[in-house]
Design a protein around this motif. Structure first.
Motif, PDB file in Angstrom:
ATOM      1  N   TRP A   1     -30.110  18.810  96.885  1.00 38.88           N
ATOM      2  CA  TRP A   1     -30.133  19.492  98.192  1.00 38.88           C
ATOM      3  C   TRP A   1     -29.021  20.534  98.302  1.00 38.88           C
ATOM      4  N   ALA A   2     -27.940  20.321  97.560  1.00 35.55           N
ATOM      5  CA  ALA A   2     -26.875  21.338  97.547  1.00 35.55           C
ATOM      6  C   ALA A   2     -27.423  22.621  96.918  1.00 35.55           C
TER       7      ALA A   2
ATOM      8  N   ILE B   1     -40.378  23.083  97.760  1.00 40.23           N
ATOM      9  CA  ILE B   1     -39.753  21.794  98.083  1.00 40.23           C
ATOM     10  C   ILE B   1     -40.840  20.720  98.139  1.00 40.23           C
ATOM     11  N   GLY B   2     -41.926  21.015  98.835  1.00 35.83           N
ATOM     12  CA  GLY B   2     -43.006  20.035  99.010  1.00 35.83           C
ATOM     13  C   GLY B   2     -42.865  19.352 100.370  1.00 35.83           C
ATOM     14  N   GLY B   3     -43.973  19.271 101.090  1.00 38.88           N
ATOM     15  CA  GLY B   3     -43.947  18.741 102.450  1.00 38.88           C
ATOM     16  C   GLY B   3     -43.405  17.324 102.558  1.00 38.88           C
ATOM     17  N   GLU B   4     -43.807  16.473 101.618  1.00 37.17           N
ATOM     18  CA  GLU B   4     -43.373  15.076 101.711  1.00 37.17           C
ATOM     19  C   GLU B   4     -41.867  14.953 101.452  1.00 37.17           C
ATOM     20  N   ARG B   5     -41.395  15.704 100.453  1.00 35.91           N
ATOM     21  CA  ARG B   5     -39.960  15.654 100.141  1.00 35.91           C
ATOM     22  C   ARG B   5     -39.144  16.135 101.338  1.00 35.91           C
ATOM     23  N   LYS B   6     -39.660  17.181 101.973  1.00 32.17           N
ATOM     24  CA  LYS B   6     -38.943  17.763 103.109  1.00 32.17           C
ATOM     25  C   LYS B   6     -38.884  16.760 104.268  1.00 32.17           C
ATOM     26  N   GLN B   7     -40.042  16.175 104.572  1.00 35.15           N
ATOM     27  CA  GLN B   7     -40.098  15.211 105.680  1.00 35.15           C
ATOM     28  C   GLN B   7     -39.140  14.034 105.437  1.00 35.15           C
ATOM     29  N   LYS B   8     -39.152  13.528 104.202  1.00 37.26           N
ATOM     30  CA  LYS B   8     -38.300  12.361 103.899  1.00 37.26           C
ATOM     31  C   LYS B   8     -36.814  12.738 103.994  1.00 37.26           C
ATOM     32  N   ARG B   9     -36.482  13.941 103.518  1.00 35.55           N
ATOM     33  CA  ARG B   9     -35.082  14.370 103.591  1.00 35.55           C
ATOM     34  C   ARG B   9     -34.644  14.551 105.049  1.00 35.55           C
ATOM     35  N   LEU B  10     -35.493  15.176 105.842  1.00 33.70           N
ATOM     36  CA  LEU B  10     -35.147  15.418 107.245  1.00 33.70           C
ATOM     37  C   LEU B  10     -34.957  14.088 107.976  1.00 33.70           C
ATOM     38  N   HIS B  11     -35.836  13.150 107.680  1.00 33.66           N
ATOM     39  CA  HIS B  11     -35.727  11.842 108.321  1.00 33.66           C
ATOM     40  C   HIS B  11     -34.435  11.146 107.881  1.00 33.66           C
ATOM     41  N   TYR B  12     -34.138  11.271 106.597  1.00 37.71           N
ATOM     42  CA  TYR B  12     -32.897  10.669 106.087  1.00 37.71           C
ATOM     43  C   TYR B  12     -31.679  11.257 106.812  1.00 37.71           C
TER      44      TYR B  12
ATOM     45  N   ASN C   1     -31.386  10.000 110.437  1.00 37.38           N
ATOM     46  CA  ASN C   1     -30.939   8.607 110.503  1.00 37.38           C
ATOM     47  C   ASN C   1     -29.510   8.440 109.990  1.00 37.38           C
ATOM     48  N   TYR C   2     -29.076   9.321 109.096  1.00 32.13           N
ATOM     49  CA  TYR C   2     -27.709   9.260 108.552  1.00 32.13           C
ATOM     50  C   TYR C   2     -26.684   9.366 109.682  1.00 32.13           C
ATOM     51  N   TRP C   3     -26.856  10.435 110.510  1.00 34.10           N
ATOM     52  CA  TRP C   3     -25.859  10.590 111.575  1.00 34.10           C
ATOM     53  C   TRP C   3     -26.151   9.661 112.747  1.00 34.10           C
ATOM     54  N   ALA C   4     -27.457   9.455 113.022  1.00 35.67           N
ATOM     55  CA  ALA C   4     -27.824   8.712 114.225  1.00 35.67           C
ATOM     56  C   ALA C   4     -27.409   7.247 114.120  1.00 35.67           C
ATOM     57  N   SER C   5     -27.551   6.645 112.926  1.00 37.63           N
ATOM     58  CA  SER C   5     -27.173   5.234 112.830  1.00 37.63           C
ATOM     59  C   SER C   5     -25.650   5.091 112.960  1.00 37.63           C
ATOM     60  N   LYS C   6     -24.894   6.060 112.441  1.00 31.19           N
ATOM     61  CA  LYS C   6     -23.428   6.001 112.605  1.00 31.19           C
ATOM     62  C   LYS C   6     -23.052   6.208 114.076  1.00 31.19           C
ATOM     63  N   ALA C   7     -23.744   7.154 114.721  1.00 34.69           N
ATOM     64  CA  ALA C   7     -23.430   7.438 116.128  1.00 34.69           C
ATOM     65  C   ALA C   7     -23.763   6.239 117.006  1.00 34.69           C
TER      66      ALA C   7
ATOM     67  N   LEU D   1     -26.016  19.347 104.847  1.00 32.54           N
ATOM     68  CA  LEU D   1     -25.545  18.315 103.919  1.00 32.54           C
ATOM     69  C   LEU D   1     -24.904  17.163 104.692  1.00 32.54           C
ATOM     70  N   PRO D   2     -24.936  15.939 104.147  1.00 29.86           N
ATOM     71  CA  PRO D   2     -24.317  14.814 104.841  1.00 29.86           C
ATOM     72  C   PRO D   2     -22.852  15.083 105.227  1.00 29.86           C
ATOM     73  N   ALA D   3     -22.145  15.887 104.412  1.00 31.78           N
ATOM     74  CA  ALA D   3     -20.749  16.188 104.751  1.00 31.78           C
ATOM     75  C   ALA D   3     -20.668  16.878 106.119  1.00 31.78           C
ATOM     76  N   ASP D   4     -21.647  17.730 106.416  1.00 28.78           N
ATOM     77  CA  ASP D   4     -21.680  18.377 107.744  1.00 28.78           C
ATOM     78  C   ASP D   4     -21.875  17.323 108.826  1.00 28.78           C
ATOM     79  N   LEU D   5     -22.703  16.331 108.513  1.00 32.01           N
ATOM     80  CA  LEU D   5     -23.018  15.309 109.511  1.00 32.01           C
ATOM     81  C   LEU D   5     -21.847  14.333 109.685  1.00 32.01           C
ATOM     82  N   ASP D   6     -21.014  14.193 108.634  1.00 31.64           N
ATOM     83  CA  ASP D   6     -19.798  13.390 108.793  1.00 31.64           C
ATOM     84  C   ASP D   6     -18.866  14.065 109.799  1.00 31.64           C
ATOM     85  N   VAL D   7     -18.815  15.392 109.728  1.00 33.08           N
ATOM     86  CA  VAL D   7     -17.992  16.134 110.702  1.00 33.08           C
ATOM     87  C   VAL D   7     -18.548  15.899 112.107  1.00 33.08           C
TER      88      VAL D   7
END
Ligand code: PLP
Length: 429
Positions: A54-55, A327-338, A341-347, A412-418
């Motif tokens: 993703w980078a 990218i492919g629709g399925e890959r995109k959807q799964k990444r967006l969902h990830y 949930n990455y930031w939302a579960s921490k929040a 990137l997850p680093a942005d979401l950590d911020v």
């Protein structure tokens, strides 16, 4: 139809970045090629957490590295290959506009229609090119033959432009609007379906349905609502501004009668692009918004009489489709969902903080609504921007109050950590 779509998806996965070859520049092309080749056979679930991949995708964008843009729900940036195409086509148009626009660039209209139709899973003869979701949906809303007393079901959480269009019809034509009001998030399909179907009366002609509610990202059970509506001779207008290119589906499978979406959201097409889809047998009776020679024509192109328009923008949509398919629709959807949930579960784990969006992929994907106890949306929005240069948007619409957070494939997850650090500090401030 399916075969063509599957072919396109497969082509996207296998050839990867080579689709961008003429546009992305050699170094970028080689990097993307490697990223795709080295991950052949990797599942979309596994790829969703592959940060090196993703980078690399992020490098295809020109986003500002000193600003964390988490309002991709408003409008998404286009990758560089798309921006370059817009510029190239605009320069070409200006060499001799009537020649290059109408005789050269517009030759791309039918191939573009075919590509978009394959992506949507419908016939090209059902798809018209528009400039945004509002234009597409208002064409449907104002084009329907409704009479005084006819009823339309919609909900208070639908998009304001669409609500206003229906209200204008109510005022002008005496139709009756039947309002639903939801408390989202909801994780019960039956309960949502029953609300729409329970509101149907013998006078109901149309259900206006928003596929993904923009304010907090609730995914609505569109296919089931369409099926139940059709069983009762009711048509469905689907506002897919936030679902097309975001979650995977075929429009024909959903079965709605009228469909409108922007392409500058989840397809990352140039700003000012959209489309409408009308079931073949419904085209004749739908009036165009901009008059056509024969308003009762069965040709979908009758909805494209917009006059002179930015052909350079429309045509560069082709490059955005390539990027999306790479990218492919399925890959995109799964990444967006990830990412959501990455930031939302921490929040959600921070006392006094709540994310008012479902974390279940059946009910939510990229969009999340953040609520911080004791703080207004405006206070949270400005705190995040002033202290962390995080761009979000405050929501205060009907019973929905919070700050909408929307990452995209370049986030990137680093942005979401911020972001999570910002939320923690904001709660204590
Ligand atoms: C649900 C929904 N419908 C329609 C629109 C209108 O989209 P556009 O501005 O592309 O016309 C939006 C825009 O945010 C939206 O969120």
């Amino acid at each position: 139809m399916k075969t063509r779509r599957q072919f396109l998806q497969k082509a996207g996965l296998l050839s990867g970045a080579s689709l961008l070859a003429p546009l992305a520049g050699k170094a970028m092309q080689e990097k993307l090629d490697y990223a795709f080749r080295s991950r052949a056979g990797q599942s979309a679930d596994a790829l969703a957490t592959d940060e090196d991949f993703w980078a690399m995708i992020q490098q295809a964008f020109t986003v500002n590295s000193n600003l964390i843009n988490l309002n991709n729900g408003g409008v998404a940036p286009a990758p560089k290959s798309v921006q370059d195409a817009v510029e190239r086509y605009a320069r070409l148009s200006n060499e001799a506009p009537s020649y290059y626009m109408w005789r050269i660039l517009d030759q791309g209209r039918e191939p573009l229609r075919k590509k978009l139709a394959a992506l949507a899973g419908v016939s090209p003869e059902e798809l018209a090119l528009h400039r945004n979701a509002s234009e597409a949906l208002e064409t449907a809303i104002f084009g329907l033959r409704l009479r005084q007393g006819d009823e339309v079901i919609l909900c208070k959480q639908d998009y304001p432009n669409m609500i206003n269009a229906w209200k204008q019809r109510e005022k002008r034509d005496g139709i009756k609007l039947v309002w639903l009001n939801f408390e989202f998030p909801m994780e019960n399909k039956e309960a949502i379906i029953n609300r729409y179907i329970g509101a149907i009366t013998p006078a109901t002609r149309v259900i206006h349905l928003t596929h993904i509610i923009n304010w907090m990202g609730q995914i609505m059970p569109a296919k089931e609502i369409v099926r139940e509506a059709h069983n009762r001779n009711v048509e469905v207008v689907l506002d897919a501004a936030h679902s097309f290119g975001h979650i995977q589906y075929d429009v024909a499978d959903i079965g709605c009668d009228y469909f409108g979406t922007s392409l500058h959201k989840w397809i990352s097409a140039p700003i000012g692009t959209g489309l409408m889809i009308v079931k073949k047998e419904k085209i004749k009776n739908l009036y165009p918004l901009f008059a056509a020679g024969d308003p009762e024509s069965e040709d979908i192109r009758k909805f494209e009489n917009l006059g002179t328009r930015p052909f350079h923008i429309e045509q560069a949509t082709g490059q955005a489709i390539q990027f999306h398919q790479m990218i492919g629709g399925e890959r995109k959807q799964k990444r967006l969902h990830y990412l959501k949930n990455y930031w939302a579960s921490k929040a959600n784990a921070i006392p006094g903080v709540r994310v008012a969006t479902s974390l279940d992929p059946a009910y939510g994907c990229a969009i999340g609504l953040l609520q911080v106890e004791g703080k207004t949306p405006a206070q949270v929005d400005s705190f995040l921007f002033e202290k962390y240069k995080i761009h979000t948007t405050g929501i205060n619409w009907e019973n929905i109050v919070g700050v909408r957070i929307t990452p995209n494939v370049y986030t990137l997850p680093a942005d979401l950590d911020v972001l999570v650090e910002g939320i923690e500090k904001c709660r204590k401030a």
